[in-house]
Write a protein that holds these residues in place. Structure first.
Motif, PDB file in Angstrom:
ATOM      1  N   SER A  24     -44.367  -0.184-113.890  1.00  0.00           N
ATOM      2  CA  SER A  24     -44.137  -0.244-115.326  1.00  0.00           C
ATOM      3  C   SER A  24     -44.700  -1.542-115.892  1.00  0.00           C
ATOM      4  CB  SER A  24     -42.639  -0.154-115.632  1.00  0.00           C
ATOM      5  OG  SER A  24     -41.961  -1.280-115.126  1.00  0.00           O
ATOM      6  N   TYR A  25     -44.787  -1.556-117.190  1.00  0.00           N
ATOM      7  CA  TYR A  25     -45.172  -2.762-117.914  1.00  0.00           C
ATOM      8  C   TYR A  25     -43.903  -3.517-118.267  1.00  0.00           C
ATOM      9  CZ  TYR A  25     -50.152  -1.911-118.749  1.00  0.00           C
ATOM     10  OH  TYR A  25     -51.507  -1.777-118.606  1.00  0.00           O
ATOM     11  N   ILE A  26     -44.044  -4.814-118.462  1.00  0.00           N
ATOM     12  CA  ILE A  26     -42.910  -5.634-118.874  1.00  0.00           C
ATOM     13  C   ILE A  26     -43.355  -6.457-120.080  1.00  0.00           C
ATOM     14  CG2 ILE A  26     -41.349  -7.514-118.233  1.00  0.00           C
ATOM     15  CD1 ILE A  26     -41.768  -6.590-115.288  1.00  0.00           C
ATOM     16  N   PHE A  27     -42.597  -6.353-121.152  1.00  0.00           N
ATOM     17  CA  PHE A  27     -42.801  -7.172-122.337  1.00  0.00           C
ATOM     18  C   PHE A  27     -41.586  -8.079-122.420  1.00  0.00           C
ATOM     19  CE2 PHE A  27     -45.274  -3.376-122.923  1.00  0.00           C
ATOM     20  CZ  PHE A  27     -46.434  -3.813-123.532  1.00  0.00           C
TER      21      PHE A  27
ATOM     22  N   LEU B  37     -40.357  -6.161-132.041  1.00  0.00           N
ATOM     23  CA  LEU B  37     -40.189  -7.445-132.727  1.00  0.00           C
ATOM     24  C   LEU B  37     -38.715  -7.771-132.922  1.00  0.00           C
ATOM     25  CD1 LEU B  37     -41.374  -9.909-134.211  1.00  0.00           C
ATOM     26  CD2 LEU B  37     -41.355  -8.507-136.296  1.00  0.00           C
ATOM     27  N   TYR B  38     -37.930  -6.829-133.409  1.00  0.00           N
ATOM     28  CA  TYR B  38     -36.509  -7.072-133.629  1.00  0.00           C
ATOM     29  C   TYR B  38     -35.805  -7.351-132.310  1.00  0.00           C
ATOM     30  CZ  TYR B  38     -36.899  -5.520-138.491  1.00  0.00           C
ATOM     31  OH  TYR B  38     -37.224  -5.399-139.814  1.00  0.00           O
ATOM     32  N   ARG B  39     -36.153  -6.597-131.294  1.00  0.00           N
ATOM     33  CA  ARG B  39     -35.525  -6.799-129.984  1.00  0.00           C
ATOM     34  C   ARG B  39     -35.907  -8.165-129.404  1.00  0.00           C
ATOM     35  NH1 ARG B  39     -34.302  -2.488-125.397  1.00  0.00           N
ATOM     36  NH2 ARG B  39     -33.159  -3.957-124.132  1.00  0.00           N
ATOM     37  N   ALA B  40     -37.089  -8.671-129.756  1.00  0.00           N
ATOM     38  CA  ALA B  40     -37.551  -9.981-129.286  1.00  0.00           C
ATOM     39  C   ALA B  40     -36.934 -11.125-130.089  1.00  0.00           C
ATOM     40  CB  ALA B  40     -39.076 -10.052-129.364  1.00  0.00           C
ATOM     41  N   GLY B  41     -36.152 -10.798-131.099  1.00  0.00           N
ATOM     42  CA  GLY B  41     -35.505 -11.825-131.903  1.00  0.00           C
ATOM     43  C   GLY B  41     -36.260 -12.192-133.161  1.00  0.00           C
TER      44      GLY B  41
ATOM     45  N   GLY C 103     -51.703  -8.604-116.046  1.00  0.00           N
ATOM     46  CA  GLY C 103     -52.173  -7.259-116.366  1.00  0.00           C
ATOM     47  C   GLY C 103     -51.085  -6.290-116.752  1.00  0.00           C
ATOM     48  N   ASP C 104     -49.844  -6.486-116.260  1.00  0.00           N
ATOM     49  CA  ASP C 104     -48.784  -5.561-116.635  1.00  0.00           C
ATOM     50  C   ASP C 104     -47.514  -6.262-117.119  1.00  0.00           C
ATOM     51  OD1 ASP C 104     -47.910  -6.524-114.229  1.00  0.00           O
ATOM     52  OD2 ASP C 104     -47.649  -4.577-113.284  1.00  0.00           O
ATOM     53  N   THR C 105     -47.545  -7.578-117.186  1.00  0.00           N
ATOM     54  CA  THR C 105     -46.446  -8.341-117.768  1.00  0.00           C
ATOM     55  C   THR C 105     -46.989  -9.101-118.969  1.00  0.00           C
ATOM     56  OG1 THR C 105     -45.315  -8.580-115.656  1.00  0.00           O
ATOM     57  CG2 THR C 105     -44.720 -10.134-117.386  1.00  0.00           C
ATOM     58  N   TYR C 106     -46.342  -8.925-120.106  1.00  0.00           N
ATOM     59  CA  TYR C 106     -46.792  -9.534-121.352  1.00  0.00           C
ATOM     60  C   TYR C 106     -45.703 -10.420-121.913  1.00  0.00           C
ATOM     61  CZ  TYR C 106     -50.853  -6.566-121.392  1.00  0.00           C
ATOM     62  OH  TYR C 106     -52.050  -5.980-121.065  1.00  0.00           O
ATOM     63  N   GLU C 107     -46.048 -11.671-122.151  1.00  0.00           N
ATOM     64  CA  GLU C 107     -45.161 -12.608-122.837  1.00  0.00           C
ATOM     65  C   GLU C 107     -45.411 -12.433-124.338  1.00  0.00           C
ATOM     66  OE1 GLU C 107     -42.301 -15.532-123.477  1.00  0.00           O
ATOM     67  OE2 GLU C 107     -42.808 -14.578-121.568  1.00  0.00           O
TER      68      GLU C 107
ATOM     69  N   GLU D 256     -39.677 -15.429-123.004  1.00  0.00           N
ATOM     70  CA  GLU D 256     -39.097 -16.488-122.178  1.00  0.00           C
ATOM     71  C   GLU D 256     -38.300 -15.931-120.999  1.00  0.00           C
ATOM     72  OE1 GLU D 256     -37.018 -19.161-124.792  1.00  0.00           O
ATOM     73  OE2 GLU D 256     -38.846 -19.636-125.898  1.00  0.00           O
ATOM     74  N   GLY D 257     -38.870 -14.943-120.322  1.00  0.00           N
ATOM     75  CA  GLY D 257     -38.255 -14.369-119.135  1.00  0.00           C
ATOM     76  C   GLY D 257     -37.260 -13.256-119.385  1.00  0.00           C
ATOM     77  N   ASP D 258     -36.863 -13.036-120.633  1.00  0.00           N
ATOM     78  CA  ASP D 258     -35.945 -11.945-120.964  1.00  0.00           C
ATOM     79  C   ASP D 258     -36.738 -10.697-121.306  1.00  0.00           C
ATOM     80  OD1 ASP D 258     -33.629 -13.482-120.629  1.00  0.00           O
ATOM     81  OD2 ASP D 258     -33.732 -14.207-122.701  1.00  0.00           O
ATOM     82  N   TRP D 259     -36.460  -9.629-120.600  1.00  0.00           N
ATOM     83  CA  TRP D 259     -37.178  -8.376-120.837  1.00  0.00           C
ATOM     84  C   TRP D 259     -36.784  -7.787-122.177  1.00  0.00           C
ATOM     85  CZ3 TRP D 259     -37.184  -5.241-115.626  1.00  0.00           C
ATOM     86  CH2 TRP D 259     -37.832  -5.989-114.647  1.00  0.00           C
ATOM     87  N   VAL D 260     -37.799  -7.413-122.947  1.00  0.00           N
ATOM     88  CA  VAL D 260     -37.603  -6.814-124.263  1.00  0.00           C
ATOM     89  C   VAL D 260     -37.858  -5.306-124.202  1.00  0.00           C
ATOM     90  CG1 VAL D 260     -38.489  -6.783-126.633  1.00  0.00           C
ATOM     91  CG2 VAL D 260     -38.232  -8.961-125.425  1.00  0.00           C
TER      92      VAL D 260
END
Length: 120
Positions: free
Chosen positions: A2-5, A89-93, A45-49, A8-12
């Motif tokens: 899976s991808y991870i967005f 965006l909302y989930r990311a704060g 490639g599959d983790t996005y900050e 600061e280390g917290d998955w959104v």
């Protein structure tokens, strides 16, 4: 796989591979049209900050374009990425400040979708 967005280390959002790849491709295409960075940075490639201020400006740019455009096909394409982007965006704060009644109405419709953001 899976991808991870994350912020600061917290998955959104952690979608499966294909939805994640499609979202990134759609975001890159929208960013090119808007002339804005997506605010999504990767080194694997599959983790996005998510750079929340940059991502917020990107989502705000899509909101403004969607609310002001009368172009049927452009609006259809933006409708494919904008609701999910707002939810991320909302989930990311982050937040959005609609500048026009049309932007406000569009955000109300998007919020009413109540996207679960479960990774589906």
């Amino acid at each position: 796989m899976s991808y991870i967005f994350e912020v600061e280390g917290d998955w959104v959002w952690t979608p499966a591979n294909r939805p994640g790849r499609l979202y990134v491709g759609m975001a890159d295409a929208a960013a090119a049209v808007l002339g804005l960075p997506t605010g999504l940075e990767t080194d694997s490639g599959d983790t996005y900050e998510i750079d929340v201020p940059a991502f917020g400006a990107f989502v705000g740019g899509m909101l403004t374009l969607r609310a002001s455009s009368g172009h049927l096909y452009l609006n259809m394409m933006l409708d494919g990425i904008l609701p999910l982007s707002v939810a991320i965006l909302y989930r990311a704060g982050g937040s959005l400040s609609p500048a026009t009644p049309d932007e406000r109405d569009l955000l109300v419709r998007i919020r009413a979708m109540d996207l679960p953001m479960t990774g589906a």
